[in-house]
Design a protein around this motif. Structure first.
Motif, PDB file in Angstrom:
ATOM      1  N   ARG A  91      28.559 -14.669  53.464  1.00 27.05           N
ATOM      2  CA  ARG A  91      29.357 -15.884  53.261  1.00 27.05           C
ATOM      3  C   ARG A  91      28.504 -17.132  53.459  1.00 27.05           C
ATOM      4  O   ARG A  91      28.595 -18.087  52.688  1.00 27.05           O
ATOM      5  N   VAL A  92      27.659 -17.125  54.487  1.00 25.20           N
ATOM      6  CA  VAL A  92      26.771 -18.273  54.719  1.00 25.20           C
ATOM      7  C   VAL A  92      25.844 -18.457  53.523  1.00 25.20           C
ATOM      8  O   VAL A  92      25.686 -19.569  53.014  1.00 25.20           O
ATOM      9  N   CYS A  93      25.253 -17.384  53.045  1.00 27.98           N
ATOM     10  CA  CYS A  93      24.331 -17.473  51.909  1.00 27.98           C
ATOM     11  C   CYS A  93      25.042 -17.967  50.649  1.00 27.98           C
ATOM     12  O   CYS A  93      24.478 -18.751  49.886  1.00 27.98           O
ATOM     13  N   TRP A  94      26.263 -17.516  50.424  1.00 26.45           N
ATOM     14  CA  TRP A  94      27.025 -17.980  49.258  1.00 26.45           C
ATOM     15  C   TRP A  94      27.383 -19.447  49.400  1.00 26.45           C
ATOM     16  O   TRP A  94      27.344 -20.201  48.438  1.00 26.45           O
TER      17      TRP A  94
ATOM     18  N   ALA B  43      21.427 -21.965  48.312  1.00 23.49           N
ATOM     19  CA  ALA B  43      20.010 -22.336  48.274  1.00 23.49           C
ATOM     20  C   ALA B  43      19.284 -21.378  49.208  1.00 23.49           C
ATOM     21  O   ALA B  43      19.914 -20.735  50.049  1.00 23.49           O
ATOM     22  N   PRO B  44      17.972 -21.268  49.061  1.00 18.16           N
ATOM     23  CA  PRO B  44      17.236 -20.403  49.992  1.00 18.16           C
ATOM     24  C   PRO B  44      17.487 -20.828  51.444  1.00 18.16           C
ATOM     25  O   PRO B  44      17.504 -22.026  51.757  1.00 18.16           O
TER      26      PRO B  44
ATOM     27  N   ALA C 269      18.465 -20.718  60.081  1.00 22.67           N
ATOM     28  CA  ALA C 269      19.570 -21.515  59.550  1.00 22.67           C
ATOM     29  C   ALA C 269      20.867 -20.714  59.542  1.00 22.67           C
ATOM     30  O   ALA C 269      21.934 -21.238  59.887  1.00 22.67           O
ATOM     31  N   VAL C 270      20.781 -19.438  59.160  1.00 19.45           N
ATOM     32  CA  VAL C 270      21.974 -18.582  59.166  1.00 19.45           C
ATOM     33  C   VAL C 270      22.452 -18.387  60.595  1.00 19.45           C
ATOM     34  O   VAL C 270      23.655 -18.491  60.882  1.00 19.45           O
ATOM     35  N   LEU C 271      21.525 -18.120  61.491  1.00 22.08           N
ATOM     36  CA  LEU C 271      21.870 -17.939  62.906  1.00 22.08           C
ATOM     37  C   LEU C 271      22.591 -19.168  63.445  1.00 22.08           C
ATOM     38  O   LEU C 271      23.633 -19.047  64.102  1.00 22.08           O
ATOM     39  N   ASP C 272      22.053 -20.341  63.163  1.00 27.97           N
ATOM     40  CA  ASP C 272      22.672 -21.573  63.656  1.00 27.97           C
ATOM     41  C   ASP C 272      24.092 -21.735  63.119  1.00 27.97           C
ATOM     42  O   ASP C 272      25.004 -22.112  63.859  1.00 27.97           O
TER      43      ASP C 272
END
Length: 116
Positions: free
Chosen positions: A12-15, A19-20, A25-28
């Motif tokens: 969900r975060v990546c979607w 962007a790369p 960043a995902v952890l945060d």
């Protein structure tokens, strides 16, 4: 392929970012508002496994990796599951079905091309 809760949250975060994105960043994003924060290594392991499942793509960025979603959305994951369970012929039948909405048929064909 059913995704676990953390795998789904990472996807969900990546979607959302579209962007790369780095593990940090995902952890945060995942740790925002969490009482017990996730460990960096936990998220890194999940993202590595999602890459092995071909749901994320990664490229070297500095000393680490930047990840992007390799599938458009959860529908693409569902199509991959159907492919694994029933084979290409069953899904191809639905893609060729004349009564299928042309936009949906085109999307299904694109998803088939993305599948491993």
């Amino acid at each position: 392929m059913t995704l676990g809760a953390l795998e789904s949250a990472v996807m969900r975060v990546c979607w959302e970012v579209q962007a790369p994105v780095t593990v940090r960043a995902v952890l945060d994003r995942l740790n925002e508002g969490r009482e017990r924060p996730l460990a960096y290594t936990t998220v890194m392991t999940v993202m590595t496994r999602l890459t092995e499942k071909r749901l994320l793509a990664r490229a070297i960025q500095g000393r680490g990796y930047a990840y992007t979603a390799a599938v458009a959305d959860e529908a693409a994951i569902a199509v991959r599951e159907v492919l694994r369970a029933h084979g290409d012929a069953a899904v191809a039948h639905f893609a060729a079905e004349a009564s299928l909405d042309p936009q949906l048929r085109d999307r299904l064909r694109r998803l088939l091309e993305q599948s491993p």
